[in-house]
Scaffold this active site. Structure first.
Site, PDB file in Angstrom:
ATOM      1  N   PRO A 180       0.821  -1.220   0.000  1.00  0.00           N
ATOM      2  CA  PRO A 180       0.000   0.000   0.000  1.00  0.00           C
ATOM      3  C   PRO A 180       0.855   1.269   0.000  1.00  0.00           C
ATOM      4  O   PRO A 180       1.985   1.266   0.507  1.00  0.00           O
ATOM      5  CB  PRO A 180      -0.794  -0.106   1.308  1.00  0.00           C
ATOM      6  N   ASN A 181       0.307   2.308  -0.571  1.00  0.00           N
ATOM      7  CA  ASN A 181       0.922   3.650  -0.575  1.00  0.00           C
ATOM      8  C   ASN A 181       2.289   3.683  -1.257  1.00  0.00           C
ATOM      9  O   ASN A 181       3.149   4.471  -0.902  1.00  0.00           O
ATOM     10  CB  ASN A 181       1.059   4.193   0.867  1.00  0.00           C
ATOM     11  N   ARG A 182       2.498   2.800  -2.201  1.00  0.00           N
ATOM     12  CA  ARG A 182       3.757   2.681  -2.944  1.00  0.00           C
ATOM     13  C   ARG A 182       4.964   2.409  -2.028  1.00  0.00           C
ATOM     14  O   ARG A 182       6.096   2.694  -2.400  1.00  0.00           O
ATOM     15  CB  ARG A 182       4.002   3.906  -3.841  1.00  0.00           C
ATOM     16  N   LEU A 183       4.699   1.843  -0.858  1.00  0.00           N
ATOM     17  CA  LEU A 183       5.802   1.461   0.045  1.00  0.00           C
ATOM     18  C   LEU A 183       6.139  -0.005  -0.278  1.00  0.00           C
ATOM     19  O   LEU A 183       5.954  -0.907   0.539  1.00  0.00           O
ATOM     20  CB  LEU A 183       5.379   1.629   1.513  1.00  0.00           C
ATOM     21  N   HIS A 184       6.576  -0.208  -1.505  1.00  0.00           N
ATOM     22  CA  HIS A 184       6.706  -1.568  -2.034  1.00  0.00           C
ATOM     23  C   HIS A 184       7.849  -2.323  -1.370  1.00  0.00           C
ATOM     24  O   HIS A 184       8.684  -1.732  -0.694  1.00  0.00           O
ATOM     25  CB  HIS A 184       6.920  -1.517  -3.551  1.00  0.00           C
TER      26      HIS A 184
END
Ligand SMILES: Cc1cc2nc3c(=O)[nH]c(=O)nc-3n(C[C@H](O)[C@H](O)[C@H](O)COP(=O)(O)O)c2cc1C
Length: 203
Positions: A180-184
């Site tokens: 989520p939230n581009r916190l890959h």
């Protein structure tokens, strides 16, 4: 930050087993060609090129695809037998990168795979001067038709000597997981002898 975001989603297990698990999920999730992968090769001088090929076998011995050694990629591989593979399973939002040296499969394995393909695919490969200039599509189709007549009545179509498989022996395998939230999350496995070490990379 919630536990769901901080916890590692990619297990530290052996990357070949992990690849198997992701690949099995991709085969269920992707509308087609979960085995399609980008294959990057390079000239001896380091100029890169990339195209899609199909994964036709994988396991502890490596990742295998089939092609024409007289094609552009074939010439690059024979001169510089190093490559990178990339899977992007869009339905799962996952990526796997694999790098390592290439070796040719045995003649027996290439023959067995060639003859397992639909007859028209065998004819298509035998008739194709892959990557060379084709004056018009009719020329290719008439070559296919000539071969079909030549090998009529289900006669065995010989595998062209320049059509074979290559197996990439993985030295690095990186798994990318959408969070989520581009916190890959990224985990890179590096081979060391017969075992693997792994660690996270910044996304
Ligand atoms: C989904 C997909 C799968 C493909 N699979 C193969 C393959 O397994 N082997 C192959 O030689 N070409 C395959 N191709 C064609 C290659 O992408 C490429 O056009 C061809 O091999 C010539 O590449 P080259 O000129 O770089 O040698 C595939 C193309 C697509 C789009």
């Amino acid at each position: 930050m919630s536990e769901a975001i901080t916890m590692d989603a990619i297990p530290h297990t052996d990357p070949i087993t992990l690849f198997d698990e992701w690949y099995a999920e991709a085969r269920k999730a992707e509308p087609n060609d979960a085995n399609a992968m980008a294959l990057a090769t390079a000239t001896v001088g380091g100029a890169p090129s990339v195209r899609m090929v199909l994964l036709k076998g994988h396991g502890v011995d490596g990742f295998t695809f089939y092609t024409n050694t007289e094609s552009r990629k074939g010439g690059e591989i024979l001169a510089n037998p190093q490559a990178a593979l990339l899977f992007h399973w869009k339905s799962l939002r996952r990526q796997v990168r694999i790098e390592g040296p290439l070796s040719q499969v045995s003649q027996e394995r290439a023959d067995a795979y060639f003859h397992s393909r639909p007859r028209v695919s065998q004819l298509g490969s035998a008739a194709s001067d892959q990557s060379r200039t084709l004056p018009d599509r009719e020329t290719y189709l008439s070559r296919v038709e000539e071969l079909a007549q030549h090998y009529a009545d289900d006669a065995e179509i010989p595998r062209p000597p320049h059509w074979t498989g290559f197996t990439l022996d993985p030295q690095h395998i990186e798994f990318w997981y959408d969070r989520p939230n581009r916190l890959h999350e990224r985990r890179l496995f590096t081979r060391s002898g017969e075992s693997w070490t792994s660690g996270l990379l910044y996304p």
